[in-house]
Enzyme design. Structure first.
Site, PDB file in Angstrom:
ATOM      1  N   CYS A   2      -5.720   0.168  10.007  1.00  0.00           N
ATOM      2  CA  CYS A   2      -5.599   1.544   9.570  1.00  0.00           C
ATOM      3  C   CYS A   2      -4.500   2.259  10.337  1.00  0.00           C
ATOM      4  O   CYS A   2      -3.833   1.692  11.188  1.00  0.00           O
ATOM      5  CB  CYS A   2      -6.920   2.281   9.781  1.00  0.00           C
ATOM      6  SG  CYS A   2      -8.355   1.438   9.057  1.00  0.00           S
ATOM      7  N   LEU A  51      -7.187   0.772   5.415  1.00  0.00           N
ATOM      8  CA  LEU A  51      -7.040  -0.506   4.725  1.00  0.00           C
ATOM      9  C   LEU A  51      -8.396  -1.183   4.814  1.00  0.00           C
ATOM     10  O   LEU A  51      -8.837  -1.588   5.896  1.00  0.00           O
ATOM     11  CB  LEU A  51      -5.958  -1.369   5.384  1.00  0.00           C
ATOM     12  CG  LEU A  51      -5.770  -2.776   4.814  1.00  0.00           C
ATOM     13  CD1 LEU A  51      -5.321  -2.724   3.356  1.00  0.00           C
ATOM     14  CD2 LEU A  51      -4.768  -3.571   5.650  1.00  0.00           C
ATOM     15  N   SER A  52      -9.101  -1.274   3.712  1.00  0.00           N
ATOM     16  CA  SER A  52     -10.499  -1.722   3.722  1.00  0.00           C
ATOM     17  C   SER A  52     -10.589  -3.223   3.981  1.00  0.00           C
ATOM     18  O   SER A  52     -10.069  -4.026   3.208  1.00  0.00           O
ATOM     19  CB  SER A  52     -11.170  -1.386   2.388  1.00  0.00           C
ATOM     20  OG  SER A  52     -11.105   0.003   2.144  1.00  0.00           O
ATOM     21  N   ASN A  75      -8.405   2.408  14.624  1.00  0.00           N
ATOM     22  CA  ASN A  75      -7.504   1.420  14.024  1.00  0.00           C
ATOM     23  C   ASN A  75      -7.756   0.085  14.706  1.00  0.00           C
ATOM     24  O   ASN A  75      -7.613  -0.013  15.922  1.00  0.00           O
ATOM     25  CB  ASN A  75      -6.047   1.847  14.219  1.00  0.00           C
ATOM     26  CG  ASN A  75      -5.064   0.756  13.849  1.00  0.00           C
ATOM     27  OD1 ASN A  75      -5.329  -0.064  12.977  1.00  0.00           O
ATOM     28  ND2 ASN A  75      -3.913   0.753  14.513  1.00  0.00           N
ATOM     29  N   GLY A  76      -8.165  -0.920  13.936  1.00  0.00           N
ATOM     30  CA  GLY A  76      -8.360  -2.238  14.530  1.00  0.00           C
ATOM     31  C   GLY A  76      -9.630  -2.912  14.068  1.00  0.00           C
ATOM     32  O   GLY A  76     -10.173  -2.609  12.997  1.00  0.00           O
ATOM     33  N   GLU A  77     -10.091  -3.842  14.902  1.00  0.00           N
ATOM     34  CA  GLU A  77     -11.326  -4.581  14.637  1.00  0.00           C
ATOM     35  C   GLU A  77     -12.086  -4.778  15.945  1.00  0.00           C
ATOM     36  O   GLU A  77     -11.485  -5.152  16.962  1.00  0.00           O
ATOM     37  CB  GLU A  77     -11.028  -5.968  14.030  1.00  0.00           C
ATOM     38  CG  GLU A  77     -10.216  -5.960  12.747  1.00  0.00           C
ATOM     39  CD  GLU A  77     -11.012  -5.513  11.536  1.00  0.00           C
ATOM     40  OE1 GLU A  77     -12.235  -5.350  11.661  1.00  0.00           O
ATOM     41  OE2 GLU A  77     -10.389  -5.340  10.468  1.00  0.00           O
ATOM     42  N   ASP A 100     -17.706  -1.854  11.916  1.00  0.00           N
ATOM     43  CA  ASP A 100     -17.527  -1.842  13.365  1.00  0.00           C
ATOM     44  C   ASP A 100     -17.184  -0.461  13.900  1.00  0.00           C
ATOM     45  O   ASP A 100     -17.413  -0.177  15.076  1.00  0.00           O
ATOM     46  CB  ASP A 100     -16.457  -2.851  13.778  1.00  0.00           C
ATOM     47  CG  ASP A 100     -15.147  -2.690  13.018  1.00  0.00           C
ATOM     48  OD1 ASP A 100     -15.120  -1.948  12.016  1.00  0.00           O
ATOM     49  OD2 ASP A 100     -14.154  -3.329  13.417  1.00  0.00           O
ATOM     50  N   ILE A 292       7.855 -19.422   6.179  1.00  0.00           N
ATOM     51  CA  ILE A 292       9.200 -19.065   5.755  1.00  0.00           C
ATOM     52  C   ILE A 292      10.120 -20.247   6.018  1.00  0.00           C
ATOM     53  O   ILE A 292      10.074 -20.863   7.080  1.00  0.00           O
ATOM     54  CB  ILE A 292       9.708 -17.819   6.517  1.00  0.00           C
ATOM     55  CG1 ILE A 292       8.974 -16.570   6.029  1.00  0.00           C
ATOM     56  CG2 ILE A 292      11.198 -17.653   6.355  1.00  0.00           C
ATOM     57  CD1 ILE A 292       9.261 -16.187   4.595  1.00  0.00           C
ATOM     58  N   GLY A 365      -0.308 -17.009  15.616  1.00  0.00           N
ATOM     59  CA  GLY A 365      -0.332 -17.712  16.899  1.00  0.00           C
ATOM     60  C   GLY A 365       0.340 -16.953  18.018  1.00  0.00           C
ATOM     61  O   GLY A 365       0.627 -17.537  19.068  1.00  0.00           O
TER      62      GLY A 365
END
Length: 645
Positions: A2, A51-52, A75-77, A100, A292, A365
């Site tokens: 978000c 952003l769901s 914003n985040g997880e 969360d 890419i 990574g």
């Protein structure tokens, strides 16, 4: 994933301009295209773009506690939110959602400032406690998610996920910070906590801010640092390999929670391949992987990515970036809001663009090189350290200083023949020597590039002070661990994570970084340096532990990086554009630069006598940034801000 924004009156409970708050919030729509909501009350305004990803039906923000006295934008997880929710429910807290975000509200109520120590994840958030008249803000331990803030002259405190939201406030002063300019031309980015603007700062990773209504002080507090100390009893190499795989698998597993399509970046390097290998053993469906390819084989790693994709039967997506993919230059300036000179931002933007066609969340990574000593420069630094340990600085400085002065510059030669740079590094102490190796423009080049008036404006300040300040606070003096610590505090957050956050959010894509799980980082930091760099082999323990999972060719080939052919661009298709940009009015009118030296650099690069591609790109991105900022500002403010010297 978000975007957050806020306005806080530190002096009193004045009315917040809701229309202005909405305008600031809308500048970050790309970070959260699904929803946008505001909350205002006397002296406070909070905005959120969503952003769901989790609890899609009921996770809207700003989100409140039961009686509405505590509200959060986030914003985040938070990857351990289910465990925390169970603990908080047992303590009497009532949850209305399954997301969360709500855990943050109740964790604040229960543990206050210490709540942030309980969270495992990537985050930037602000909690308003109306009863205590406190605004509490925090950024995750490694700086995966951004957080910008500014205190205006009228006592309003602003914060946001990106600088563009602060720039939308009419009272934000766009004057440039000369020290930030010095740092930018040394590093290619502006390290935390500085920004390009004198009136804005970044909250550093692992730090929190607490503001009390009526008090004007802004003080940040550290709540976490990389320990670089062994947290477990000594173990054999085999035991370390087995433990690493268990911890790596656990970190990846914790990052898989999602209610939307999920995949992974797969460059063909060790780190992204390791993440994909772990994912393939944890999910039932084939992993979605994105790569890419480059037309120039010198830059192309796609065949190695294909080997890993074939081994794990992933659903693999590849797109080729053409050699002339330089139309993003001005787009990048708008994305980053301040000068940013990592040219790999171009392919990073493209791989995010590709991934978003197929998924909403990807694992990357990033962080492997810093954790496991994967950069080539670590090897050179340790060889230089061996020489430094044998000769005192009083001997090294005049001896190698003289050799560095007389030895010819040989940009065209292999690294081992470019002794000039090595001699110059050996004439310095460890921190300054490492600064010399990571600088895009060294001290001499910056002195030539900057106009005399601008150099006076710096008052003797040098960008090496960024590394020195971190070195003083470092928990380790071991040579390899020290430079890893410096990179974690600067390059990782200021360059790598910033690049990925902006490129991914431009496409409303969430990127997660399991190699930066803080418990994994803590454990790896405590491993002996000999398990990370051995006999010039970086990432030694990581590669050994992954031998059962990845092809030998992927693990032990030479590192390529995510580069673009700048030198040939500037001698070919971008020649006229570069000359026009670098010798035009935009740079000249700032008073920052010695324009005659810029002309010399361009001439020598064009002739092939020197490779100035990195400094030229750094200048090109600075010029593009200036045009982007000036185009947004009023004529009066543009005239004032164009000059910084």
């Amino acid at each position: 994933m978000c975007g957050i924004v806020g306005i806080f009156d530190m002096r009193a409970g004045s009315e917040i301009d809701r229309k202005l708050l909405d305008s600031m919030n809308q500048t970050q729509t790309h970070r959260g295209p699904d929803e946008g909501q505001l909350h205002t009350e006397p002296g406070l305004g909070l905005g959120h773009r969503r952003l769901s990803i989790m609890d899609i039906s009921s996770g809207q923000q700003p989100l409140f506690n039961e009686d509405g006295s505590v509200v959060v934008v986030f914003n985040g997880e938070i990857y351990n939110y289910r465990k925390l929710a169970e603990e908080l429910t047992a303590l009497g807290h009532q949850f209305r959602t399954h997301c969360d975000t709500e855990v943050i509200v109740h964790a604040w109520e229960e543990w206050g400032e210490r709540c942030v120590q309980r969270f495992s994840g990537m985050f930037a958030f602000a909690v308003w406690d109306r009863n205590q008249q406190i605004l509490f803000m925090a950024r995750d331990r490694l700086g995966i998610k951004p957080f910008y803030y500014s205190l205006l002259d009228n006592g309003l405190f602003l914060f946001s996920s990106e600088l563009k939201a602060l720039l939308a406030h009419p009272q934000f002063d766009r004057s440039l910070d000369p020290l930030a300019i010095e740092e930018y031309f040394a590093y290619g980015y502006i390290p935390e906590p500085r920004t390009i603007f004198s009136q804005a700062r970044k909250l550093e990773p692992g730090y929190s801010l607490l503001l009390q209504r009526g008090q004007m002080a802004i003080q940040s507090h550290i709540y976490w640092d990389v320990p670089f100390s062994a947290s477990t009893p000594p173990m054999s190499e085999q035991e370390a390999e087995e433990e690493l795989v268990l911890r790596l698998r656990g970190a990846v597993d914790s990052h898989l929670m999602s209610e939307v399509p999920l995949g992974a970046f797969l460059s063909g390097g060790v780190d992204s391949s390791a993440v994909v290998a772990m994912m393939a053993g944890l999910v039932k469906e084939p992993v979605n992987t994105c790569s890419i390819a480059f037309a120039d084989s010198a830059f192309d790693e796609s065949r190695y990515a294909q080997q890993v994709a074939n081994r794990y039967q992933t659903r693999h997506f590849v797109e080729q970036v053409e050699q002339d993919d330089f139309d993003l230059i001005d787009r990048l300036a708008a994305l980053y809001d301040e000068p940013f000179a990592d040219s790999s931002a171009i392919p990073t933007y493209r791989v995010c663009e590709l991934a978003r066609k197929h998924v909403t969340v990807v694992l990357s990574g990033d962080g492997g090189d810093e954790n496991f000593a994967g950069y080539r420069r670590y090897r050179w630094h340790m060889m230089e350290e061996q020489l430094r340990s044998r000769l005192p600085i009083g001997v090294r400085k005049p001896l190698f200083g003289l050799l560095g002065a007389v030895y010819p510059k040989a940009d065209w030669a292999p690294r081992f023949l470019r002794a000039k740079s090595t001699f110059e590094a050996l004439a310095r102490d460890s921190v300054e020597g490492y600064f010399h190796s990571v600088s895009i423009l060294g001290d001499k080049l910056r002195a030539q590039l900057f106009a005399p008036g601008f150099r006076r404006n710096l008052q003797g300040y040098r960008a090496v002070e960024v590394l020195r300040n971190h070195a003083v606070r470092s928990p380790t003096r071991e040579p390899l661990s020290l430079v890893q610590y410096l990179d974690i505090k600067t390059y990782l957050v200021g360059d790598i994570l910033t690049k990925v956050d902006r490129a991914s959010m431009a496409h409303s894509l969430e990127v997660r970084v399991p190699l930066l799980d803080h418990e994994l980082v803590e454990w790896v930091s405590g491993l002996p340096a000999s398990l990370k760099l051995r006999h010039q082999e970086g990432k030694y323990i990581l590669k050994k532990s992954l031998e059962p999972y990845l092809p030998h060719e992927v693990l032990y080939r030479n590192k390529m990086g995510f580069a673009v052919p700048l030198a040939s661009w500037f001698r070919g298709p971008l020649r006229e554009r570069v000359h026009k940009a670098l010798l035009g009015k935009t740079l000249a009118d700032t008073g920052i630069f010695n324009m005659a030296f810029i002309q010399t650099m361009l001439d020598q690069h064009q002739s092939g006598r020197r490779d100035y591609s990195a400094p030229i790109w750094t200048l090109l991105m600075f010029e593009s940034f200036l045009r982007n900022i000036f185009s947004q500002a009023s004529p009066a403010s543009t005239a004032r801000e164009r000059k910084v010297a």
